[in-house]
Design a protein around this motif. Structure first.
Motif, PDB file in Angstrom:
ATOM      1  N   ILE A 208      -7.481   3.970  -2.746  1.00 18.99           N
ATOM      2  CA  ILE A 208      -7.440   4.108  -4.110  1.00 18.99           C
ATOM      3  C   ILE A 208      -7.340   2.816  -4.924  1.00 18.99           C
ATOM      4  O   ILE A 208      -6.092   2.407  -4.794  1.00 18.99           O
ATOM      5  CB  ILE A 208      -7.378   5.437  -5.201  1.00 18.99           C
ATOM      6  N   THR A 209      -8.040   1.746  -5.094  1.00 18.56           N
ATOM      7  CA  THR A 209      -7.639   0.492  -5.982  1.00 18.56           C
ATOM      8  C   THR A 209      -7.359   1.223  -7.448  1.00 18.56           C
ATOM      9  O   THR A 209      -7.707   1.480  -8.044  1.00 18.56           O
ATOM     10  CB  THR A 209      -8.929  -0.262  -5.530  1.00 18.56           C
ATOM     11  N   THR A 210      -6.363   0.190  -7.833  1.00 21.82           N
ATOM     12  CA  THR A 210      -5.609   0.314  -8.791  1.00 21.82           C
ATOM     13  C   THR A 210      -5.336  -0.945  -9.730  1.00 21.82           C
ATOM     14  O   THR A 210      -4.967  -1.904  -8.418  1.00 21.82           O
ATOM     15  CB  THR A 210      -4.338   1.702  -9.646  1.00 21.82           C
ATOM     16  N   SER A 211      -4.776  -1.098 -10.840  1.00 20.71           N
ATOM     17  CA  SER A 211      -4.176  -2.357 -11.578  1.00 20.71           C
ATOM     18  C   SER A 211      -2.762  -2.893 -10.724  1.00 20.71           C
ATOM     19  O   SER A 211      -2.799  -3.515 -11.038  1.00 20.71           O
ATOM     20  CB  SER A 211      -4.418  -2.291 -12.673  1.00 20.71           C
ATOM     21  N   ALA A 212      -2.399  -1.590 -10.857  1.00 21.46           N
ATOM     22  CA  ALA A 212      -1.320  -2.018 -10.393  1.00 21.46           C
ATOM     23  C   ALA A 212      -1.048  -0.997  -8.640  1.00 21.46           C
ATOM     24  O   ALA A 212      -0.146  -1.166  -7.609  1.00 21.46           O
ATOM     25  CB  ALA A 212      -0.190  -0.955 -10.869  1.00 21.46           C
ATOM     26  N   GLY A 213      -2.219  -1.962  -7.183  1.00 22.93           N
ATOM     27  CA  GLY A 213      -2.276  -2.610  -6.401  1.00 22.93           C
ATOM     28  C   GLY A 213      -2.933  -0.918  -5.842  1.00 22.93           C
ATOM     29  O   GLY A 213      -4.121  -0.361  -6.513  1.00 22.93           O
ATOM     30  N   GLU A 214      -2.625  -0.368  -4.503  1.00 25.88           N
ATOM     31  CA  GLU A 214      -3.223   0.047  -3.581  1.00 25.88           C
ATOM     32  C   GLU A 214      -2.640   1.624  -3.378  1.00 25.88           C
ATOM     33  O   GLU A 214      -1.396   1.822  -2.968  1.00 25.88           O
ATOM     34  CB  GLU A 214      -3.913  -0.547  -2.446  1.00 25.88           C
ATOM     35  N   TYR A 215      -3.598   2.466  -3.093  1.00 21.93           N
ATOM     36  CA  TYR A 215      -3.016   4.383  -2.520  1.00 21.93           C
ATOM     37  C   TYR A 215      -3.789   4.351  -1.776  1.00 21.93           C
ATOM     38  O   TYR A 215      -5.075   4.348  -1.990  1.00 21.93           O
ATOM     39  CB  TYR A 215      -2.538   4.993  -4.290  1.00 21.93           C
ATOM     40  N   ARG A 216      -3.389   4.929  -0.589  1.00 19.61           N
ATOM     41  CA  ARG A 216      -4.582   6.071   0.117  1.00 19.61           C
ATOM     42  C   ARG A 216      -3.747   7.280  -0.125  1.00 19.61           C
ATOM     43  O   ARG A 216      -2.426   7.813  -0.219  1.00 19.61           O
ATOM     44  CB  ARG A 216      -4.088   5.597   1.681  1.00 19.61           C
ATOM     45  N   ALA A 217      -4.498   8.328  -0.705  1.00 20.56           N
ATOM     46  CA  ALA A 217      -4.481   9.910   0.003  1.00 20.56           C
ATOM     47  C   ALA A 217      -5.138  10.599   0.625  1.00 20.56           C
ATOM     48  O   ALA A 217      -6.456  10.395   1.028  1.00 20.56           O
ATOM     49  CB  ALA A 217      -4.326  10.455  -1.846  1.00 20.56           C
ATOM     50  N   ASN A 218      -4.726  11.220   1.111  1.00 18.99           N
ATOM     51  CA  ASN A 218      -5.383  12.601   1.813  1.00 18.99           C
ATOM     52  C   ASN A 218      -6.194  13.494   1.053  1.00 18.99           C
ATOM     53  O   ASN A 218      -7.642  14.082   1.190  1.00 18.99           O
ATOM     54  CB  ASN A 218      -5.078  13.231   2.647  1.00 18.99           C
ATOM     55  N   PHE A 219      -6.085  13.354  -0.012  1.00 22.85           N
ATOM     56  CA  PHE A 219      -6.900  14.341  -0.820  1.00 22.85           C
ATOM     57  C   PHE A 219      -6.562  13.783  -2.647  1.00 22.85           C
ATOM     58  O   PHE A 219      -5.730  13.749  -3.331  1.00 22.85           O
ATOM     59  CB  PHE A 219      -6.510  15.402  -1.203  1.00 22.85           C
ATOM     60  N   VAL A 220      -7.984  14.306  -3.669  1.00 25.77           N
ATOM     61  CA  VAL A 220      -7.818  13.444  -4.862  1.00 25.77           C
ATOM     62  C   VAL A 220      -8.105  14.778  -6.188  1.00 25.77           C
ATOM     63  O   VAL A 220      -8.916  15.834  -5.396  1.00 25.77           O
ATOM     64  CB  VAL A 220      -8.999  12.018  -4.856  1.00 25.77           C
ATOM     65  N   ILE A 221      -7.562  14.818  -6.883  1.00 26.14           N
ATOM     66  CA  ILE A 221      -7.811  15.698  -7.768  1.00 26.14           C
ATOM     67  C   ILE A 221      -7.382  14.336  -8.850  1.00 26.14           C
ATOM     68  O   ILE A 221      -6.997  13.887  -9.644  1.00 26.14           O
ATOM     69  CB  ILE A 221      -6.431  16.574  -8.120  1.00 26.14           C
ATOM     70  N   ALA A 222      -9.184  14.816  -9.626  1.00 21.01           N
ATOM     71  CA  ALA A 222      -9.666  13.759 -10.247  1.00 21.01           C
ATOM     72  C   ALA A 222      -9.511  14.150 -11.766  1.00 21.01           C
ATOM     73  O   ALA A 222     -10.274  15.540 -12.216  1.00 21.01           O
ATOM     74  CB  ALA A 222     -11.291  12.989  -9.901  1.00 21.01           C
ATOM     75  N   GLY A 223      -8.233  14.363 -12.561  1.00 17.64           N
ATOM     76  CA  GLY A 223      -8.381  14.779 -13.562  1.00 17.64           C
ATOM     77  C   GLY A 223      -8.642  14.197 -14.970  1.00 17.64           C
ATOM     78  O   GLY A 223      -7.977  13.639 -15.793  1.00 17.64           O
ATOM     79  N   VAL A 224      -9.890  13.133 -14.606  1.00 18.91           N
ATOM     80  CA  VAL A 224      -9.847  12.142 -15.687  1.00 18.91           C
ATOM     81  C   VAL A 224     -10.417  12.465 -17.204  1.00 18.91           C
ATOM     82  O   VAL A 224     -10.767  12.089 -18.404  1.00 18.91           O
ATOM     83  CB  VAL A 224     -11.376  10.788 -15.650  1.00 18.91           C
TER      84      VAL A 224
ATOM     85  N   MET B  69       0.707  -1.440  -0.053  1.00 26.33           N
ATOM     86  CA  MET B  69       0.502   0.332   0.116  1.00 26.33           C
ATOM     87  C   MET B  69       0.756   1.189  -0.005  1.00 26.33           C
ATOM     88  O   MET B  69       2.019   1.597   0.658  1.00 26.33           O
ATOM     89  CB  MET B  69      -0.702   0.099   1.226  1.00 26.33           C
ATOM     90  N   ASN B  70       0.411   2.788  -0.872  1.00 24.71           N
ATOM     91  CA  ASN B  70       1.382   3.614  -0.755  1.00 24.71           C
ATOM     92  C   ASN B  70       0.347   4.878  -0.256  1.00 24.71           C
ATOM     93  O   ASN B  70      -0.419   4.789  -0.457  1.00 24.71           O
ATOM     94  CB  ASN B  70       1.185   3.409  -2.224  1.00 24.71           C
ATOM     95  N   VAL B  71       0.692   5.189   0.440  1.00 17.11           N
ATOM     96  CA  VAL B  71      -0.183   6.811   1.187  1.00 17.11           C
ATOM     97  C   VAL B  71       0.731   7.954   0.742  1.00 17.11           C
ATOM     98  O   VAL B  71       1.824   8.154   0.986  1.00 17.11           O
ATOM     99  CB  VAL B  71       0.378   6.337   2.656  1.00 17.11           C
ATOM    100  N   VAL B  72      -0.277   8.596   0.669  1.00 18.19           N
ATOM    101  CA  VAL B  72       0.101   9.866  -0.114  1.00 18.19           C
ATOM    102  C   VAL B  72      -0.483  10.865   0.277  1.00 18.19           C
ATOM    103  O   VAL B  72      -1.402  10.585   0.586  1.00 18.19           O
ATOM    104  CB  VAL B  72       1.223  10.107  -2.129  1.00 18.19           C
ATOM    105  N   LYS B  73       0.244  12.330   0.453  1.00 14.28           N
ATOM    106  CA  LYS B  73      -0.534  13.215   0.657  1.00 14.28           C
ATOM    107  C   LYS B  73      -1.763  13.366  -0.306  1.00 14.28           C
ATOM    108  O   LYS B  73      -2.745  13.480  -0.338  1.00 14.28           O
ATOM    109  CB  LYS B  73      -0.453  14.534   0.285  1.00 14.28           C
ATOM    110  N   ILE B  74      -1.250  13.777  -1.822  1.00 17.02           N
ATOM    111  CA  ILE B  74      -2.636  14.443  -2.760  1.00 17.02           C
ATOM    112  C   ILE B  74      -2.382  12.617  -3.541  1.00 17.02           C
ATOM    113  O   ILE B  74      -1.620  12.370  -4.555  1.00 17.02           O
ATOM    114  CB  ILE B  74      -2.513  15.983  -3.189  1.00 17.02           C
ATOM    115  N   ALA B  75      -3.402  12.645  -4.340  1.00 19.16           N
ATOM    116  CA  ALA B  75      -3.118  11.712  -5.325  1.00 19.16           C
ATOM    117  C   ALA B  75      -4.270  12.276  -6.633  1.00 19.16           C
ATOM    118  O   ALA B  75      -5.355  12.544  -6.149  1.00 19.16           O
ATOM    119  CB  ALA B  75      -3.710   9.952  -5.744  1.00 19.16           C
ATOM    120  N   ILE B  76      -3.064  12.414  -7.506  1.00 15.93           N
ATOM    121  CA  ILE B  76      -4.107  12.811  -8.935  1.00 15.93           C
ATOM    122  C   ILE B  76      -3.879  11.561 -10.022  1.00 15.93           C
ATOM    123  O   ILE B  76      -3.294  10.787 -10.207  1.00 15.93           O
ATOM    124  CB  ILE B  76      -2.913  14.018  -9.709  1.00 15.93           C
TER     125      ILE B  76
END
Ligand code: NAP
Length: 509
Positions: free
Chosen positions: A117-133, A1-8
């Motif tokens: 955040i679940t992804t095809s390459a593992g899980e991420y955790r973030a306090n804030f998400v910027i969805a630029g899809v 699991m990867n923990v970050v402040k912000i995931a884009i």
């Protein structure tokens, strides 16, 4: 699991712009997740022949990363894609990015104050998400009987199969939108026969495209302010169109004349001219630009088919009048899931409902196109009511980036751990948006379009001048939000409301 402040999420113009701003703010604890293999988003995915932008590049680029070397007024896809990747390289963003990482779920965990955040390459955790899809990321296939059984080659415009040689083949193109009218002239040059399936004719105006002269290119590079002035001129001329689109469709009457002249110039046959002449007001659907589309339809090897498609067979397409046209390949240029993007199903808010479920009951809306009640610590880039038909979406993205940067400053100042827009503020804001849309050509122009959601509301477009949007996003208005400080994280309600901030805003254009 990867923990970050912000995931884009997404490495297109929005995600890349956000990453640059984070770094400028001294934030390094972030990651960009993207299912592709390089920067560019829709400009990476749309590699169809003829792909180009309808907004001149000096405006369709970041104001903070001007490119004096644009080769022509309206750049083609490879040049735009190169620009985006150059900007990413200059800002050293490769190491922050995880490629081949398809995001399959973004779920808010209230107890931890984190997005999982679940992804095809593992899980991420973030306090804030910027969805630029991006709104133009999921190809929409037509719901046509038998389409899955077609035995020839078939692909969507945004998933072009470059390995398939179309030279001399019998080809059908379904759709006559922005993508199709760029594809058709290119195919007409090389295929044996081309059938163009038109459901609704579009207004297509002349495209004032040309390569820049050596003198101009020199001036862009060497004369201080020349490029900025060019950008400002393009911006101003495009804003005039927005007045017509939103308030006074009559102002767009000259565009109809230009459209008719374009048809007359390109097509000799009277019946064909009538078939491509729209029956709705200019601007109701996106105004298209091309000098080559009508001449392509005029070619002997090209047929315009206006009878509705009844079904697709293993060998071709049958229309409602019973005519069967066999083809070797079908190019599906039928657009994207904009108001029904699968991404909305993946984002699950504090009550366990997805964005799609919430919007199913409330209609698609957000506060300032960016934040949604029930979805704390989430910024939607190019969210509801921020889309444009007439000018550069990068201008709107940069406005949102200003809003983001201002939030980040306040977040640090007040030690905010959780921020959620108030539902009453979001509601009032959207009442204002819908009110402003009432007199717009999108509402009154007599067309059906994907600008509308299932409730018939226009939820995709910004009504009015884009500088109004820039104005309302210049400052993050904390009074519109419930916030809690890091110390109070975990509390479901506003534990440490921050007061004495600018009042909330409604929209008037
Ligand atoms: P689009 O504008 O949604 O056009 C889709 C086309 O397919 C329309 O002609 C539509 O007809 C037709 N269609 C859809 N479903 C159909 C069906 N079941 N049977 C027959 N025809 C069907 O999609 P797009 O051309 O890919 O463009 C999408 C957006 O991408 C644009 O609005 C623009 O924002 C962007 N874009 C920009 C550029 C540029 O800058 N030059 C180029 C390409 C794309 P109806 O009109 O009847 O629905």
């Amino acid at each position: 699991m990867n923990v970050v402040k912000i995931a884009i999420i997404g490495a297109g113009f929005s995600g890349l712009g956000a990453a640059i701003k984070l770094r400028q703010e001294g934030i390094d604890d972030f990651v960009i997740l993207d299912r592709g293999q390089n920067f560019g988003g829709t400009w990476r995915d749309n590699t169809y022949p003829g792909a180009a932008c309808d907004v001149p590049s000096h405006l369709y680029s970041y104001s903070f990363a001007p490119n004096p070397t644009w080769s022509r007024s309206f750049s083609e896809q490879p040049e735009i894609h190169r620009y985006i990747n150059n900007v990413a390289a200059k800002n050293d963003l490769e190491s922050y990015t995880r490629w081949n990482t398809e995001v399959t779920g973004i779920v808010w965990n209230e107890a931890d104050g984190q997005w999982v955040i679940t992804t095809s390459a593992g899980e991420y955790r973030a306090n804030f998400v910027i969805a630029g899809v991006g709104p133009l990321c999921e190809p929409k296939l037509p719901d046509l009987k038998g389409i899955d059984d077609f035995a020839g080659e078939i692909f969507h415009s945004a998933r072009w199969n470059h390995d398939y040689n179309l030279e001399g083949k019998r080809v059908a193109v379904i759709g006559t939108g922005a993508s199709a009218i760029q594809i058709i002239p290119e195919l007409a040059k090389k295929v044996g026969r081309l059938d163009v399936y038109q459901r609704t004719a579009a207004w297509v105006l002349p495209r004032l495209d040309r390569p820049y002269s050596n003198t101009e290119s020199w001036a862009f590079k060497n004369i201080p302010g020349f490029q900025t002035a060019a950008r400002a001129g393009i911006y101003a001329s495009r804003e005039l169109v927005s007045f017509g689109l939103t308030h006074a469709p009559g102002v767009l009457a000259p565009a109809k004349v230009l459209g008719k002249q374009n048809i007359a110039r390109g097509i000799s046959d009277r019946k064909l001219r009538a078939a491509v002449t729209p029956k709705w007001k200019v601007g109701c659907k996106r105004i298209l630009l091309s000098n080559t589309y009508y001449p392509a339809l005029n070619q002997a090897n090209v047929d315009l088919v206006t009878d509705p498609i009844k079904e697709v067979t293993t060998t071709g397409i049958v229309t409602a009048d019973g005519v069967a046209r066999d083809v070797d390949a079908i190019v599906v240029a039928t657009g994207f899931h904009v108001t029904d993007s699968p991404a909305f199903e993946h984002i699950i808010g504090k009550d366990g409902s997805s964005l799609a479920q919430v919007w199913e009951s409330t209609g698609i809306n957000a506060y300032k196109g960016t934040t949604v009640h029930g979805f704390p610590n989430l910024f939607l880039m190019v969210g509801p009511a921020t889309g444009l038909g007439h000018t550069s979406i990068i201008y709107m993205i940069e406005s949102q980036l200003n809003y983001l940067v201002d939030y980040l400053k306040l977040q640090r100042k007040y030690d905010i751990a959780r921020v959620e827009v108030r539902s009453d503020v979001q509601h009032d804001y959207n009442v204002g948006i819908q009110k402003n849309l009432k007199s717009s050509v999108w509402e009154t122009g007599g067309c059906a379009s994907w600008y509308k959601d299932v409730f018939g509301n226009i939820t995709t477009l910004w009504p009015g001048f884009t500088f109004r949007y820039r104005h309302i996003t210049r400052k993050f208005d904390l009074a519109a939000y419930d916030t809690s400080s890091a110390a109070a994280t975990g509390a479901r309600t506003s534990a440490a409301p921050v007061t004495s901030h600018p009042a909330t805003e409604t929209v008037t254009s």
